[in-house]
Design a protein around this motif. Structure first.
Motif, PDB file in Angstrom:
ATOM      1  N   ASP A 171      -5.852 -55.820  16.613  1.00  0.00           N
ATOM      2  CA  ASP A 171      -6.147 -56.058  18.180  1.00  0.00           C
ATOM      3  C   ASP A 171      -7.640 -56.091  18.467  1.00  0.00           C
ATOM      4  OD1 ASP A 171      -3.339 -56.135  18.773  1.00  0.00           O
ATOM      5  OD2 ASP A 171      -3.275 -53.812  18.408  1.00  0.00           O
ATOM      6  N   HIS A 172      -8.438 -55.159  17.870  1.00  0.00           N
ATOM      7  CA  HIS A 172      -9.752 -55.146  18.161  1.00  0.00           C
ATOM      8  C   HIS A 172     -10.437 -56.362  17.740  1.00  0.00           C
ATOM      9  CE1 HIS A 172     -10.755 -50.882  19.374  1.00  0.00           C
ATOM     10  NE2 HIS A 172      -9.547 -50.602  18.840  1.00  0.00           N
ATOM     11  N   TYR A 173     -10.092 -56.963  16.297  1.00  0.00           N
ATOM     12  CA  TYR A 173     -10.920 -58.222  16.154  1.00  0.00           C
ATOM     13  C   TYR A 173     -10.310 -59.440  17.028  1.00  0.00           C
ATOM     14  CZ  TYR A 173     -13.096 -55.988  12.216  1.00  0.00           C
ATOM     15  OH  TYR A 173     -13.973 -55.091  11.799  1.00  0.00           O
ATOM     16  N   ALA A 183     -15.990 -57.795  28.369  1.00  0.00           N
ATOM     17  CA  ALA A 183     -16.344 -58.045  27.231  1.00  0.00           C
ATOM     18  C   ALA A 183     -17.288 -56.843  26.787  1.00  0.00           C
ATOM     19  CB  ALA A 183     -16.928 -59.461  26.914  1.00  0.00           C
ATOM     20  N   LYS A 184     -17.280 -56.494  25.725  1.00  0.00           N
ATOM     21  CA  LYS A 184     -18.277 -55.461  25.082  1.00  0.00           C
ATOM     22  C   LYS A 184     -19.785 -56.209  24.861  1.00  0.00           C
ATOM     23  CE  LYS A 184     -16.900 -51.921  22.610  1.00  0.00           C
ATOM     24  NZ  LYS A 184     -17.028 -50.751  23.466  1.00  0.00           N
ATOM     25  N   ILE A 185     -20.233 -56.840  25.958  1.00  0.00           N
ATOM     26  CA  ILE A 185     -21.578 -57.390  25.762  1.00  0.00           C
ATOM     27  C   ILE A 185     -22.716 -56.633  25.820  1.00  0.00           C
ATOM     28  CG2 ILE A 185     -23.405 -59.011  26.906  1.00  0.00           C
ATOM     29  CD1 ILE A 185     -20.461 -60.567  28.294  1.00  0.00           C
ATOM     30  N   ALA A 242     -24.791 -55.624  28.629  1.00  0.00           N
ATOM     31  CA  ALA A 242     -24.228 -55.136  29.776  1.00  0.00           C
ATOM     32  C   ALA A 242     -24.079 -53.580  29.468  1.00  0.00           C
ATOM     33  CB  ALA A 242     -22.696 -55.565  29.763  1.00  0.00           C
ATOM     34  N   TYR A 243     -24.560 -52.922  28.303  1.00  0.00           N
ATOM     35  CA  TYR A 243     -24.409 -51.741  28.018  1.00  0.00           C
ATOM     36  C   TYR A 243     -25.766 -51.049  28.590  1.00  0.00           C
ATOM     37  CZ  TYR A 243     -19.684 -51.641  26.352  1.00  0.00           C
ATOM     38  OH  TYR A 243     -18.504 -51.614  26.182  1.00  0.00           O
ATOM     39  N   VAL A 244     -26.679 -51.734  29.276  1.00  0.00           N
ATOM     40  CA  VAL A 244     -27.744 -51.139  29.891  1.00  0.00           C
ATOM     41  C   VAL A 244     -27.008 -50.271  30.900  1.00  0.00           C
ATOM     42  CG1 VAL A 244     -29.862 -51.449  31.520  1.00  0.00           C
ATOM     43  CG2 VAL A 244     -29.551 -52.880  29.288  1.00  0.00           C
ATOM     44  N   ALA A 300     -13.841 -47.520  38.823  1.00  0.00           N
ATOM     45  CA  ALA A 300     -13.631 -48.517  37.872  1.00  0.00           C
ATOM     46  C   ALA A 300     -13.427 -47.697  36.530  1.00  0.00           C
ATOM     47  CB  ALA A 300     -14.967 -49.334  37.653  1.00  0.00           C
ATOM     48  N   GLU A 301     -14.241 -46.803  35.848  1.00  0.00           N
ATOM     49  CA  GLU A 301     -13.901 -46.255  34.533  1.00  0.00           C
ATOM     50  C   GLU A 301     -15.317 -45.381  34.002  1.00  0.00           C
ATOM     51  OE1 GLU A 301     -14.132 -49.186  31.524  1.00  0.00           O
ATOM     52  OE2 GLU A 301     -15.534 -50.485  32.398  1.00  0.00           O
ATOM     53  N   GLY A 302     -15.229 -44.721  32.887  1.00  0.00           N
ATOM     54  CA  GLY A 302     -16.230 -44.100  32.542  1.00  0.00           C
ATOM     55  C   GLY A 302     -17.428 -44.863  32.077  1.00  0.00           C
ATOM     56  N   ALA A 303     -18.453 -44.291  31.515  1.00  0.00           N
ATOM     57  CA  ALA A 303     -19.559 -45.214  30.903  1.00  0.00           C
ATOM     58  C   ALA A 303     -19.248 -45.846  29.951  1.00  0.00           C
ATOM     59  CB  ALA A 303     -20.780 -44.318  30.745  1.00  0.00           C
ATOM     60  N   THR A 304     -18.393 -45.329  28.903  1.00  0.00           N
ATOM     61  CA  THR A 304     -17.796 -45.608  27.659  1.00  0.00           C
ATOM     62  C   THR A 304     -16.353 -45.477  27.379  1.00  0.00           C
ATOM     63  OG1 THR A 304     -18.249 -43.482  26.603  1.00  0.00           O
ATOM     64  CG2 THR A 304     -20.062 -44.981  26.350  1.00  0.00           C
ATOM     65  N   CYS A 305     -15.587 -45.384  28.586  1.00  0.00           N
ATOM     66  CA  CYS A 305     -14.370 -45.070  28.288  1.00  0.00           C
ATOM     67  C   CYS A 305     -13.291 -45.415  29.633  1.00  0.00           C
ATOM     68  CB  CYS A 305     -13.958 -43.696  28.135  1.00  0.00           C
ATOM     69  SG  CYS A 305     -15.367 -42.658  29.033  1.00  0.00           S
ATOM     70  N   ASN A 306     -12.041 -45.664  29.487  1.00  0.00           N
ATOM     71  CA  ASN A 306     -11.262 -46.144  30.600  1.00  0.00           C
ATOM     72  C   ASN A 306     -10.797 -44.582  31.324  1.00  0.00           C
ATOM     73  OD1 ASN A 306     -10.137 -48.501  28.578  1.00  0.00           O
ATOM     74  ND2 ASN A 306     -10.975 -48.915  30.888  1.00  0.00           N
ATOM     75  N   LEU A 307     -10.175 -44.582  32.523  1.00  0.00           N
ATOM     76  CA  LEU A 307      -9.937 -43.538  33.085  1.00  0.00           C
ATOM     77  C   LEU A 307      -8.529 -43.481  33.737  1.00  0.00           C
ATOM     78  CD1 LEU A 307     -11.209 -40.930  34.835  1.00  0.00           C
ATOM     79  CD2 LEU A 307     -11.399 -42.262  36.667  1.00  0.00           C
ATOM     80  N   GLU A 353     -11.086 -53.660  29.082  1.00  0.00           N
ATOM     81  CA  GLU A 353      -9.707 -53.511  29.028  1.00  0.00           C
ATOM     82  C   GLU A 353      -9.390 -53.100  27.640  1.00  0.00           C
ATOM     83  OE1 GLU A 353      -9.109 -57.882  29.753  1.00  0.00           O
ATOM     84  OE2 GLU A 353      -7.993 -57.406  31.519  1.00  0.00           O
ATOM     85  N   GLY A 354      -9.550 -51.437  27.718  1.00  0.00           N
ATOM     86  CA  GLY A 354      -9.253 -50.776  26.591  1.00  0.00           C
ATOM     87  C   GLY A 354      -8.145 -50.808  25.701  1.00  0.00           C
ATOM     88  N   ILE A 355      -8.195 -50.949  24.327  1.00  0.00           N
ATOM     89  CA  ILE A 355      -7.151 -50.626  23.436  1.00  0.00           C
ATOM     90  C   ILE A 355      -6.593 -49.438  23.488  1.00  0.00           C
ATOM     91  CG2 ILE A 355      -6.545 -51.127  20.990  1.00  0.00           C
ATOM     92  CD1 ILE A 355      -8.570 -53.411  21.131  1.00  0.00           C
ATOM     93  N   THR A 356      -7.305 -48.247  23.583  1.00  0.00           N
ATOM     94  CA  THR A 356      -6.704 -47.056  23.787  1.00  0.00           C
ATOM     95  C   THR A 356      -5.998 -46.955  25.024  1.00  0.00           C
ATOM     96  OG1 THR A 356      -8.907 -46.485  22.877  1.00  0.00           O
ATOM     97  CG2 THR A 356      -7.438 -44.677  23.565  1.00  0.00           C
ATOM     98  N   PHE A 372     -10.175 -39.248  30.278  1.00  0.00           N
ATOM     99  CA  PHE A 372     -10.684 -40.594  29.884  1.00  0.00           C
ATOM    100  C   PHE A 372      -9.892 -40.854  28.402  1.00  0.00           C
ATOM    101  CE2 PHE A 372     -14.861 -38.715  31.757  1.00  0.00           C
ATOM    102  CZ  PHE A 372     -14.793 -39.707  32.534  1.00  0.00           C
ATOM    103  N   THR A 373     -10.038 -42.229  28.122  1.00  0.00           N
ATOM    104  CA  THR A 373      -9.519 -42.783  26.973  1.00  0.00           C
ATOM    105  C   THR A 373     -10.553 -43.658  26.282  1.00  0.00           C
ATOM    106  OG1 THR A 373      -8.328 -44.736  27.849  1.00  0.00           O
ATOM    107  CG2 THR A 373      -7.278 -42.627  27.576  1.00  0.00           C
ATOM    108  N   GLY A 374     -10.598 -43.802  25.088  1.00  0.00           N
ATOM    109  CA  GLY A 374     -11.311 -44.824  24.447  1.00  0.00           C
ATOM    110  C   GLY A 374     -11.694 -44.681  22.909  1.00  0.00           C
ATOM    111  N   THR A 375     -11.940 -45.648  22.404  1.00  0.00           N
ATOM    112  CA  THR A 375     -11.754 -45.499  20.800  1.00  0.00           C
ATOM    113  C   THR A 375     -12.471 -44.228  20.214  1.00  0.00           C
ATOM    114  OG1 THR A 375     -11.362 -47.967  20.353  1.00  0.00           O
ATOM    115  CG2 THR A 375     -12.368 -46.740  18.726  1.00  0.00           C
TER     116      THR A 375
END
Ligand code: PMP
Length: 319
Positions: free
Chosen positions: A61-63, A160-162, A165-167, A194-201, A220-223, A257-260
């Motif tokens: 799913d990640h790939y 997307a994890k561009i 955008a992570y600035v 929206a969400e956390g800096a590195t995770c969904n809420l 759109e997090g997989i976790t 929060f959720t995230g890998t």
């Protein structure tokens, strides 16, 4: 937060071959370094001591997400998700990892020249490294809404994890930490959560699990998808994807929060206000336990999420 600088002798995938990390370097004029034109991923692997195996979590799913989202920047990643998962497994084997790991695939515009106009020169790398907890605080996190707004889909798609955008996430994390919070919460320009800096809420309100929709500029997090599935199947919870107002954060029963990297991380304080009772709530605790069991190969129904590194290699040899 745990140490996250891998050994320079770690074998990585770079320019279509296995090389030590110390040799996996790019030119300073690389397009992606100057203009942020990369798309990355984050995949975890959990080592199960009793089964003596390492399980990559939802690698396919990640790939799949990586290849599709790289298409937003028109970056080509030629191998299939299966071939990319096979490279990742091979990296775990070559490095002999028998611990939890984190894989960092990165696809990028690779020309070394001046000028923003993209060309067709793309490259990708995959690094796997030992990895532990993202947050040390197990009693629950303190989160805070930050003044930075989440990137808009029509500016830089947060879907997307561009890299560039992570600035946005870096600025938010810096502000949150300086304000004494563990993690930031982003609002959209229209003022919704929206969400956390590195995770969904996720929020629990009146027995329902609620999380912002894909149209509120979230990744759109997989976790996130795993938690929705576990909540519906294992807890029979009603799950709603709908916009969340800021002040709902202050009156809800639970937040997490959720995230890998962050996994399932309960929040006990938001903007210096207690969330619910001020302790980790029962829904968050149960989902955290279910997620840990599913991702470590302890729930037969979710083995389909996992790619076994050592058993898979043994089966490959036997075949
Ligand atoms: N939102 C952002 C901004 C992220 O960087 C991440 C981490 N990939 C997530 C959410 C969670 O996504 P996933 O569960 O796929 O890791």
């Amino acid at each position: 937060m745990m140490a996250d600088t891998p050994d320079p002798n770690t074998i990585v995938w770079f320019n279509n071959q296995f090389v030590p990390l110390a040799q996996a370097n790019v030119n300073i004029l690389t397009h992606a370094l100057n203009y942020g034109t990369g798309v990355f991923e984050g995949i975890r692997g959990y080592f199960n001591e009793s089964q003596q195996d390492l399980f990559l979590v939802r690698a396919h799913d990640h790939y799949e997400r990586w290849k599709r989202n790289a298409g937003i920047l028109r970056i080509q990643i030629p191998p299939s998700p299966e071939e990319l998962a096979a490279i990742t497994i091979e990296l775990c084997l070559r490095n002999g990892f028998r611990s939890h790991v984190y894989a960092r695939p990165l696809a990028y515009k690779s020309s070394a020249r001046i000028g923003v106009a993209p060309d067709a020169n793309d490259a990708f790398s995959i690094v796997v490294m030992p990895f532990g907890d993202y947050f040390e605080n197990k009693k629950g996190l303190r989160a805070g809404v930050v003044s930075w707004r989440r990137v808009e889909d029509n500016a830089i798609p947060g879907r997307a994890k561009i890299c560039g955008a992570y600035v946005n996430s870096v600025l938010a994390t810096d502000e949150a930490r300086r304000n004494g919070h563990d993690e930031a919460i982003f609002l959209t320009e229209s003022g919704h959560v929206a969400e956390g800096a590195t995770c969904n809420l996720f929020m629990v309100r009146a027995g329902r699990l609620i999380t912002p929709p894909g149209t509120d500029n979230i990744l759109e997090g997989i976790t996130r998808a795993s938690i929705i599935e576990l909540a519906r199947n294992e807890m029979k919870l009603e799950v709603q994807e709908r916009s969340i107002g800021r002040s709902e954060l202050y009156v809800c029963d639970e937040l997490f929060f959720t995230g890998t990297a962050v996994e399932v991380a309960p929040i006990v304080e938001v903007d210096h206000r207690s969330v619910g009772s001020g302790a980790v709530g029962p829904v968050s605790a149960r989902l955290r336990a279910l997620y840990n069991d599913a991702t470590r190969g302890r729930m037969p129904a979710y083995i389909r999420w996992l790619s076994p590194v050592y058993r898979g290699a043994a089966a490959g040899k036997a075949a």
